[in-house]
Design a protein around this motif. Structure first.
Motif, mmCIF file in Angstrom:
data_model
loop_
_atom_site.group_PDB
_atom_site.id
_atom_site.type_symbol
_atom_site.label_atom_id
_atom_site.label_comp_id
_atom_site.label_asym_id
_atom_site.label_seq_id
_atom_site.Cartn_x
_atom_site.Cartn_y
_atom_site.Cartn_z
ATOM 1 N N SER A 1 0.818 -1.210 0.000
ATOM 2 C CA SER A 1 0.000 0.000 0.000
ATOM 3 C C SER A 1 0.854 1.264 0.000
ATOM 4 O O SER A 1 0.360 2.347 -0.288
ATOM 5 N N ASP B 1 -2.102 2.680 -4.366
ATOM 6 C CA ASP B 1 -3.245 3.082 -3.558
ATOM 7 C C ASP B 1 -4.042 1.873 -3.100
ATOM 8 O O ASP B 1 -4.566 1.129 -3.928
ATOM 9 N N SER C 1 -6.859 1.727 -1.971
ATOM 10 C CA SER C 1 -8.285 1.889 -2.247
ATOM 11 C C SER C 1 -8.656 1.458 -3.648
ATOM 12 O O SER C 1 -9.809 1.490 -4.033
ATOM 13 N N MET D 1 -9.563 -2.730 4.948
ATOM 14 C CA MET D 1 -8.756 -1.517 5.024
ATOM 15 C C MET D 1 -7.338 -1.901 5.410
ATOM 16 O O MET D 1 -7.101 -2.434 6.484
ATOM 17 N N ARG E 1 -12.495 6.283 0.890
ATOM 18 C CA ARG E 1 -11.197 5.595 1.014
ATOM 19 C C ARG E 1 -10.084 6.410 0.377
ATOM 20 O O ARG E 1 -8.998 6.563 0.945
ATOM 21 N N GLU E 2 -10.331 6.902 -0.815
ATOM 22 C CA GLU E 2 -9.282 7.623 -1.530
ATOM 23 C C GLU E 2 -8.826 8.863 -0.770
ATOM 24 O O GLU E 2 -7.621 9.119 -0.643
ATOM 25 N N ASN F 1 -7.020 7.788 2.506
ATOM 26 C CA ASN F 1 -5.687 7.248 2.231
ATOM 27 C C ASN F 1 -4.702 8.337 1.810
ATOM 28 O O ASN F 1 -3.523 8.280 2.151
ATOM 29 N N ARG F 2 -5.184 9.325 1.059
ATOM 30 C CA ARG F 2 -4.285 10.424 0.671
ATOM 31 C C ARG F 2 -3.798 11.192 1.898
ATOM 32 O O ARG F 2 -2.614 11.518 2.020
ATOM 33 N N ARG G 1 -1.300 9.100 3.846
ATOM 34 C CA ARG G 1 0.022 9.083 3.204
ATOM 35 C C ARG G 1 0.787 10.377 3.470
ATOM 36 O O ARG G 1 2.010 10.363 3.603
ATOM 37 N N ILE H 1 -9.508 6.219 9.093
ATOM 38 C CA ILE H 1 -8.505 5.696 8.162
ATOM 39 C C ILE H 1 -7.118 6.194 8.551
ATOM 40 O O ILE H 1 -6.148 5.426 8.570
ATOM 41 N N SER I 1 -3.705 3.846 10.379
ATOM 42 C CA SER I 1 -2.337 3.759 9.868
ATOM 43 C C SER I 1 -1.304 4.384 10.798
ATOM 44 O O SER I 1 -0.103 4.294 10.519
#
Length: 500
Positions: free
Chosen positions: A88, A92, A94, A109, A296-297, A300-301, A304, A434, A438
């Motif tokens: 991941s 991505d 997602s 996830m 999700r997108e 996740n961005r 990151r 999310i 992480s």
């Protein structure tokens, strides 16, 4: 599993021919004009070195951040969950692949992998020993045999109406799937009551259906032959009911009428279920309930953007006004704020019977002290999750004073990324979830729904470090054991996780 980016392929058999393009040529008419052997060797070595440096630069560009910064787990062989976590970083997580079968070796996830830190602060970032526990959702032969018929049910349909915040909705959906299984009924996609979002705006419908297709049948709506009166909805389930009560109370009615509507499922189903039903709860919570792609997108961005700078700690600050009113605890702000809370509390009879100052959330100053006592340095990167605090920026000022690198999703989001969700509290909570999943370390200020959800989920994805207010739990496996009040999706050991 996500595929990592590959370096430009080079056929080793073509490399000598590649060198020949630049090798010195012998001129037969003038032999003296050819290069000396030493010059040929020097030129070849120079080209070889330049090629290696070029390919290394391309690799660094494509694969930043470096794998050397990733803190590998303590096991000699890496689990599918960890390998998915590793991939991941480069691709991505997602990304959708609707054609691929659902694998229970990877959660819905996938968090980014934890980071390693050297020096005095290394102990704070060190991940707990998972003691070899990994997800194991092997259902019994009896369960799988019954699934053949239940998963194709076309006569009985269960409709559930869920309400509350994100994690109350999640818990009710988990129980709804289990109840549908108990009643051998197809489950209509849950209806969200009082929420600004639909099920499909929060969760991935196709993934939900595909993941559970071996357990129950999931349909988008009731058939036209199974109409129900939405005016007659009522709460029909007491607290802590076992499966046999559910079946005795509703199966005959469901069989006769073909459809059943249930509301008010929050914390009603017993926590003490058979091993197969416990595994089904984990399958729903950790595999079937996947956030919708846009959620999700974005989550996740933002995760990151935190992760790329190094390890970080996520703190869920429960400082919302309704929590202070419900608990009756002091806010840690000026006296006028406590007066406002007490006045509102007295005006709401449902809170009068609640003992004040019990199970109080930590305010920002108390959370900062706990974080420092746990070993975090003043320059530790801190992500604040949670809703709008009572008192605004003043409420979180003590935390910003103690730690210089404090950020929120609003600070990390770019331009208009969050604008579509400003009034969508459920989706904003999902984004915080999310990013918190992480994080290298997670610290909740209150043992509420989000804290419990992350406790179980962080254990399920590899026992990520989790610091409680009592500081006696650092993320090691916590067994549900024979505690009847412990939920398996908060304590997945031993029903859903075992030593392999």
């Amino acid at each position: 599993m996500a595929k990592t980016k590959s370096i430009l392929p080079i056929n080793p058999h073509l490399y000598p021919q590649f060198l020949l393009l630049f090798s010195p040529k012998t001129h037969h008419r003038n032999p003296q004009s050819s290069f000396a052997p030493s010059t040929c060797i020097l030129l070849s070595l120079t080209l070889l070195l330049a090629s290696i440096l070029c390919f290394a630069a391309i690799n660094l560009f494509l694969n930043t951040p470096s794998l050397s910064t990733i803190n590998l787990f303590h096991t000699a062989t890496y689990s599918p969950l960890f390998l998915a976590s590793l991939s991941s970083v480069y691709e991505d997580p997602s990304a959708d692949d609707n054609d691929s079968p659902v694998s229970l070796s990877v959660t819905s996830m996938v968090p980014l992998p934890p980071r390693s830190v050297a020096g005095a602060a290394s102990e704070f970032w060190q991940q707990p020993d998972g003691e070899g526990f990994r997800p194991c959702l092997g259902f019994t032969l009896k369960y799988r045999r019954r699934s053949v018929e239940i998963a194709h049910e076309k006569k009985r349909f269960l409709v559930v109406v869920v309400s509350g915040g994100l994690f109350q909705i999640r818990n009710q959906i988990v129980d709804a799937v289990v109840i549908a299984r108990i009643l051998e009924a197809a489950l209509v996609l849950p209806v969200l009551k009082g929420d600004e979002s639909e099920f499909a705006e929060i969760f991935d419908v196709e993934h939900f259906r595909k993941t559970l297709k071996a357990d129950i049948r999931v349909v988008s709506s009731l058939p036209s032959t199974h109409l129900v009166s939405w005016q007659s909805l009522e709460n029909q389930i007491p607290y802590n009911v076992p499966p046999f009560w559910i079946r005795a109370r509703f199966f005959k009615k469901l069989n006769e009428e073909g459809s059943l509507v249930l509301t008010g499922l929050d914390s009603k189903l017993s926590k003490n279920l058979s091993p197969d039903l416990q595994k089904l709860k984990c399958k729903v919570a950790f595999h079937a309930l996947k956030f919708a792609k846009p959620v999700r997108e974005l989550g996740n961005r933002i995760a990151r953007r935190m992760w790329i700078e190094g390890p970080y700690v996520a703190i869920h600050l429960s400082l919302e006004k309704d929590l202070w009113v419900r608990t009756g605890c002091p806010t840690g702000l000026d006296p006028e704020y406590d007066i406002i809370i007490n006045q509102e509390r007295e005006s709401r009879p449902e809170f009068l019977a609640t003992s004040s100052n019990t199970n109080c959330p930590l305010n920002a100053l108390e959370a900062a002290r706990l974080l420092k006592e746990s070993g975090a340095s003043a320059n530790a990167r801190v992500y604040i999750a949670g809703g709008e605090p009572f008192g605004g920026d003043r409420a979180i000022l003590p935390l910003k004073t103690e730690f210089i690198n404090v950020v929120t999703k609003d600070m990390l989001a770019r331009d208009v990324e969050l604008n579509p969700y400003r009034n969508r509290s459920t989706i904003l909570t999902a984004i915080d979830y999310i990013v918190s999943l992480s994080s290298d370390v997670f610290l909740p200020s209150y043992n509420g729904h989000m804290a419990q959800a992350l406790q179980g989920h962080r254990a399920y994805v590899g026992h990520r470090k989790y610091v409680t207010m009592s500081m006696n739990f650092k993320g090691q496996p916590q067994s549900r054991g024979k505690r009847r009040d412990r939920d398996v999706i908060v304590f997945p050991v031993p029903e859903c996780m075992c030593k392999q």
